[in-house]
Write an enzyme that holds these catalytic residues in place. Structure first.
Site, PDB file in Angstrom:
ATOM      1  N   LYS A 154      12.941  86.180  48.637  1.00 16.12           N
ATOM      2  CA  LYS A 154      12.489  84.882  49.120  1.00 16.12           C
ATOM      3  C   LYS A 154      12.406  84.910  50.645  1.00 16.12           C
ATOM      4  O   LYS A 154      13.298  85.395  51.325  1.00 16.12           O
ATOM      5  CB  LYS A 154      13.467  83.790  48.668  1.00 16.12           C
ATOM      6  CG  LYS A 154      12.962  82.377  48.853  1.00 16.12           C
ATOM      7  CD  LYS A 154      13.908  81.374  48.197  1.00 16.12           C
ATOM      8  CE  LYS A 154      13.343  79.958  48.296  1.00 16.12           C
ATOM      9  NZ  LYS A 154      14.241  78.962  47.639  1.00 16.12           N
ATOM     10  N   GLU A 180      19.775  69.158  34.097  1.00 16.12           N
ATOM     11  CA  GLU A 180      20.160  67.752  34.198  1.00 16.12           C
ATOM     12  C   GLU A 180      20.734  67.208  32.897  1.00 16.12           C
ATOM     13  O   GLU A 180      21.653  66.380  32.911  1.00 16.12           O
ATOM     14  CB  GLU A 180      18.954  66.913  34.627  1.00 16.12           C
ATOM     15  CG  GLU A 180      18.489  67.150  36.050  1.00 16.12           C
ATOM     16  CD  GLU A 180      17.542  68.329  36.191  1.00 16.12           C
ATOM     17  OE1 GLU A 180      17.124  68.624  37.326  1.00 16.12           O
ATOM     18  OE2 GLU A 180      17.224  68.969  35.164  1.00 16.12           O
ATOM     19  N   ARG A 213      14.745  63.582  33.250  1.00 16.60           N
ATOM     20  CA  ARG A 213      14.844  64.712  32.325  1.00 16.60           C
ATOM     21  C   ARG A 213      16.054  64.597  31.405  1.00 16.60           C
ATOM     22  O   ARG A 213      16.150  65.312  30.415  1.00 16.60           O
ATOM     23  CB  ARG A 213      14.912  66.025  33.113  1.00 16.60           C
ATOM     24  CG  ARG A 213      13.854  66.157  34.193  1.00 16.60           C
ATOM     25  CD  ARG A 213      13.812  67.532  34.779  1.00 16.60           C
ATOM     26  NE  ARG A 213      13.061  68.431  33.908  1.00 16.60           N
ATOM     27  CZ  ARG A 213      12.805  69.703  34.190  1.00 16.60           C
ATOM     28  NH1 ARG A 213      13.285  70.227  35.307  1.00 16.60           N
ATOM     29  NH2 ARG A 213      12.120  70.451  33.377  1.00 16.60           N
TER      30      ARG A 213
END
Length: 651
Positions: free
Chosen positions: A285, A372, A400
């Site tokens: 990244k 979640e 969610r």
């Protein structure tokens, strides 16, 4: 403004078909130019940064090998899709990204044929890709669906639900696991690349099939021994046992920055006649920019920055503390005196302020990853045992876990505390991240307490209230960004459940605000007073239970009652209207009730101020509602404009 870098190879590419006309020897130069062009464009606009830099070579290889857009390329979340946009006809619009009328920061179906699926929430790519792959199979078409998903997104259960079902796609589904949380030493990387080329080749498939045919003729014991030997060997070399158990043919890990490794493996995968395939690609990244790679979380999303130093452009001095910081500060203070308080986040410790809490209470802090649903039920389990879980989740992400909120928390009346950040419109992230619906979906639940902070001092009080409330679930919402700049009380006291407050009193117009539009309501009152209209401003504080005594008083003593909220239809205003009608309070009266809420549509990205103006929730628009309700339409003259410009929020 730093000059745009020279990109002679990239200048020849508008669409992926242009890229596919190049030789493999050109691809390294193309990748380097895509990376430098992306760094330059994001330095001018801000936006998602580190993830895109990490997948430049992967993006080039995928578009080079696969026949996009006929082969469907799905980027999970879309944080990493900037190089994809550059290569798919949108390079010249990159300076408009995340701005009003510009490109979305995520993939978006209506933006390009090369974006077959849009998403701002993670872990959806494999399910969507599976649907597309099955559709291709049913239609008898050869096209593939390629889902690129990060290792973080793979922590969500939805990804595994999709993989468990993926055998139905046949050979049309390819999953690329973009793993940027590990590294491969050069020697190991070379060995892995060689093995990956062999394992993904058709000749290996044939040998493997011959081996299966032979073992099928052996006795049961020998057959099982052979099967286990192969599985164990492949598991040791590639780490792919889990994925193979889910029905995928595993290839990898391979260096995601080495095009000499990526291209032949993807060519083999493209031509494979086997079932669904998972290619494990290792990337870095922030690759290619020292600040993006050295500070991965900081440079996940950036403001405009200096290309040379990496320094992000700063705005003006803060006028008030950030709501998120206020929440974290108060929760820390409460936790010092109450060892039952724990904090839970779903892969957003920095964004929710839970990382600050963790510095003080590491043993009472839980980051469950992009999960979640698990976060909410985990909190429910803690609540069962007498703990006080604060589940800090963005409004858009709490959607969610709605079934868990209903089934695991609300029905059992468990005292889980929901700290709902990013309530209302959030600006550059657009419709996928807007906190539009939480009041509507939470206030619909029996025994749920729902609060909304009108300013930063009241947010502190709501944290205190949630700590002391043990009679069931309780939620409090607060917007992104700075507070109103109100004075903080010396001592924080809990609120009385279901009681609002009157901030200024009048007798003509009543503005009943819930949440982050309180400052605009106060400005509107100033402007109405300047026009001779005595105005009350009340802060409801609670969407549920309603302060029915306050609502009765406002309805009885004003000609106009306006509710204002930064939420969708069916929210606070609907509850107020339902109460007034159901209690018969409107019968035989001339009260003019007006409900101001978010429009019934999904708003594209823009600055928050522009989005709220488009939504009709600014001070001038509140004034306009009041004047129209009274039969007056004189807002547009210069005096009224000056009145509004001078209006100041007082809380």
């Amino acid at each position: 403004m730093t000059n745009r870098p020279e990109t002679p190879h990239l200048d020849q590419i508008t669409w992926p078909e242009d890229l596919r006309r190049m030789t493999p020897g050109d691809l390294r130069a193309v990748a380097d130019e895509v990376r430098s062009d992306m760094i330059w464009s994001v330095s001018q606009t801000g936006g998602h940064f580190g993830a895109g830099l990490g997948v430049v070579e992967l993006t080039v290889a995928l578009h080079y090998v696969f026949n996009t857009p006929h082969d469907r390329l799905i980027w999970d979340v879309g944080h990493q899709a900037y190089p994809h946009k550059i290569l798919t006809g949108r390079r010249e619009r990159m300076l408009s990204i995340r701005q009003g009328g510009g490109l979305s920061g995520f993939t978006k179906r209506k933006e390009s044929d090369y974006d077959p699926f849009g998403a701002g929430h993670s872990s959806t790519s494999i399910s969507a890709g599976l649907g597309m792959a099955v559709a291709s199979k049913l239609a008898g078409r050869p096209e593939k669906a390629i889902a690129v998903i990060g290792d973080g997104a793979m922590s969500a259960g939805m990804a595994y639900e999709a993989m468990n079902n993926a055998h139905q796609a046949g050979n049309r589904l390819v999953v690329v696991l973009n793993d940027n949380d590990m590294s491969i030493a050069p020697a190991v990387g070379a060995l892995s690349a060689y093995l990956s080329r062999v394992l993904s080749s058709q000749s290996y498939h044939s040998i493997r099939d011959i081996g299966k045919m032979v073992t099928s003729r052996l006795g049961r014991t020998l057959k099982e021994t052979a099967r286990r030997a192969e599985e164990y060997a492949r598991g040791m070399v590639t780490g792919g046992t889990l994925f193979e158990e889910l029905g995928f043919y595993y290839v990898g890990p391979i260096d995601g920055h080495n095009l000499d490794h990526l291209v032949p493996v993807f060519e083999n995968v493209r031509d494979s006649g086997n079932g669904p395939i998972l290619v494990h690609v290792v990337t870095e990244k922030g690759r290619g920019h020292p600040f993006g790679s050295e500070h991965k979380e900081k440079y996940h999303a950036v403001k405009k920055f200096d290309v040379v130093t990496g320094e992000q452009k700063k705005g003006g001095p803060a006028k008030a503390p950030q709501y998120t910081a206020v929440f974290a500060e108060q929760l820390i203070e409460e936790a010092k005196d109450d060892d039952k308080i724990v904090a839970i986040t779903a892969a957003m410790p920095g964004g929710t302020g839970v990382s600050d809490f963790e510095k003080h209470f590491p043993d009472r802090t839980f980051d469950v990853g992009i999960a979640e649903q698990h976060a909410v039920t985990f909190a429910a389990g803690l609540a069962c045992e007498g703990y006080k879980p604060f589940t800090a989740i963005y409004s858009t992400f709490l959607q969610r876990a709605y079934d868990q909120v209903v089934h695991d928390v609300a029905i059992q009346n468990l005292p889980v505390r929901f700290a709902i950040d990013r309530a209302g419109l959030v600006g550059a992230d657009g419709s996928t991240h807007a906190g539009s619906f939480d009041v509507t979906y939470l206030a619909a639940l029996p025994n749920m307490v729902v609060m909304a902070a009108g300013d930063e001092a009241d947010l502190k009080r709501m944290v205190k209230t949630a700590v002391e409330y043990n009679d069931g679930p309780i939620a409090f919402r607060y917007p992104r960004g700075e507070g109103l700049g109100v004075d903080m009380p010396d001592e924080i006291e809990a609120l009385e459940i279901g009681k609002g407050r009157v901030l200024r009193a009048g007798d003509k117009v009543a503005i009943l605000s819930l949440g982050g539009r309180l400052g605009e309501a106060l400005k509107a009152a100033e402007a109405l007073e300047a026009r001779g209209l005595s105005t009350t401003v009340a802060d409801a504080r609670f969407a549920k239970p309603l302060d029915t005594a306050l609502i009765r008083d406002l309805a009885a003593n004003h000609e106009v009652l306006i509710t204002v909220e930064e939420g969708s239809i069916g929210g606070f205003g609907a509850h107020v209207s339902d109460y007034l009608v159901g209690a018969g309070i409107l019968d035989g009266t001339d009260l003019k009730l007006r409900i101001m809420k978010l429009p019934d549509l999904y708003q594209d990205q823009d600055s928050p101020d522009a989005m709220y103006e488009a939504a009709g929730l600014t001070a001038p628009q509140i004034v306009e509602q009041a004047l129209k309700a009274l039969g007056r339409n004189d807002l547009s003259d210069a005096t009224a404009a000056a009145d509004l410009a001078g209006g100041k929020a007082r809380a």
